[in-house]
Design an enzyme around this catalytic site. Structure first.
Site, PDB file in Angstrom:
ATOM      1  CD  GLU A   1     -22.932   9.671  -3.376  1.00  0.00           C
ATOM      2  OE1 GLU A   1     -21.782   9.681  -3.798  1.00  0.00           O
ATOM      3  OE2 GLU A   1     -23.672   8.610  -2.793  1.00  0.00           O
TER       4      GLU A   1
ATOM      5  CG  HIS B   1     -18.873   7.625   3.487  1.00  0.00           C
ATOM      6  ND1 HIS B   1     -18.079   6.327   3.170  1.00  0.00           N
ATOM      7  CD2 HIS B   1     -19.866   6.904   4.462  1.00  0.00           C
ATOM      8  CE1 HIS B   1     -18.659   5.150   3.730  1.00  0.00           C
ATOM      9  NE2 HIS B   1     -19.582   5.713   4.654  1.00  0.00           N
TER      10      HIS B   1
ATOM     11  NE  ARG C   1      -5.490   1.638  -3.337  1.00  0.00           N
ATOM     12  CZ  ARG C   1      -4.732   0.350  -3.030  1.00  0.00           C
ATOM     13  NH1 ARG C   1      -5.367  -1.000  -3.310  1.00  0.00           N
ATOM     14  NH2 ARG C   1      -3.658   0.663  -2.368  1.00  0.00           N
TER      15      ARG C   1
ATOM     16  NE  ARG D   1      -3.583  -0.635   2.399  1.00  0.00           N
ATOM     17  CZ  ARG D   1      -4.867  -0.711   1.499  1.00  0.00           C
ATOM     18  NH1 ARG D   1      -5.564   0.238   0.906  1.00  0.00           N
ATOM     19  NH2 ARG D   1      -5.531  -1.780   1.519  1.00  0.00           N
TER      20      ARG D   1
ATOM     21  CG  LEU E   1     -12.227   4.013   6.796  1.00  0.00           C
ATOM     22  CD1 LEU E   1     -11.688   4.064   5.367  1.00  0.00           C
ATOM     23  CD2 LEU E   1     -12.756   2.475   6.631  1.00  0.00           C
ATOM     24  CG  ASP E   2     -15.348   6.372   5.575  1.00  0.00           C
ATOM     25  OD1 ASP E   2     -14.998   6.967   4.724  1.00  0.00           O
ATOM     26  OD2 ASP E   2     -15.660   5.105   5.249  1.00  0.00           O
TER      27      ASP E   2
END
Ligand code: GAR
Length: 215
Positions: free
Chosen positions: A177, A112, A94, A68, A147-148
């Site tokens: 969105e 998101h 990702r 990564r 994350l988020d």
């Protein structure tokens, strides 16, 4: 007139959010210029959308990289060749390394498909249905290493209907969105939106709660 904000958009799939950004720019509603669209997957429709709009595209296939960290280093190099003031994740599927997130601190946005902090991660529409949520939606936020979990900027809500499937719910959320992402990018381009530490500020005011999109 100020110069349009140079942005790079990262994609992995269909690119309907990319299209909404392209269309908002074309309509004169978003003072930005997409310098490049970069995908981690070859042959996705987002690349075709970009090509049709005359935007340079690049594929940086993650399967060709051992780690990564290696991939994100290559991705940063590819992005930085275009000198963006803002990097826009538009369905870029990702998990990013802390190095990547740190490098773009304050100039990295994501959308998101949930009312964050509810339903971080994948499969948000199915999870909203399984949880019996009466409302669902989408959130634009600055990206941090969590994350988020970065500071939220704007949220749009939709009702959940009794006969909804993950697909019908996803379609209802996507429409929203396409409204809120160009708007948030516009605020950034106009210098109204910025990130300070772990806080989003709009017109100098901390957004303790995200702006509620209410057209
Ligand atoms: C959008 O629903 C976006 O919110 C979601 O992927 C979809 C991409 O659609 N992103 C994530 O789930 C990020 N974790 P698009 O390719 O048509 O814009």
């Amino acid at each position: 007139m100020t110069a349009p904000l140079p942005i790079v958009v990262l994609v992995s799939g269909g690119g309907s959010n990319l299209q909404a950004i392209i269309d908002a720019i074309d309509r004169g509603e978003l003072p930005a210029r997409i310098q490049a669209v970069i995908s981690n997957r070859p042959e996705v429709f987002a690349l075709e959308r970009a090509a049709r709009a005359g935007i340079p595209t690049e594929v940086l296939d993650h399967t060709a990289y051992g780690t990564r960290e290696d991939y994100d280093q290559a991705l940063m190099a590819a992005i930085d060749r275009h000198h963006p003031a803002l990097v826009v994740l538009a369905g870029f599927m990702r998990i990013l390394t802390p190095e990547f997130v740190h490098h773009y601190h304050g100039r990295l946005l994501n959308i998101h498909p949930s009312l964050l902090p509810r339903h971080r991660g994948l499969d948000t529409h199915r999870r909203a249905l399984e949880a019996g949520d009466s409302e669902h939606g989408a959130t634009v936020h600055f990206v941090t290493a969590e994350l988020d979990g970065g500071p939220r900027i704007i949220q749009a809500r939709v009702p959940v209907h009794p006969d909804d499937t993950p697909e019908s719910l996803a379609a209802r959320v996507l429409e929203k969105e396409h409204r809120i992402y160009p708007l948030a990018i516009r605020w950034f381009a106009e210098g109204r939106l910025r990130q300070e530490h772990d806080q989003a500020l709009l017109d100098g005011r901390p957004l303790d709660e995200p702006v509620r999109f209410d057209p």
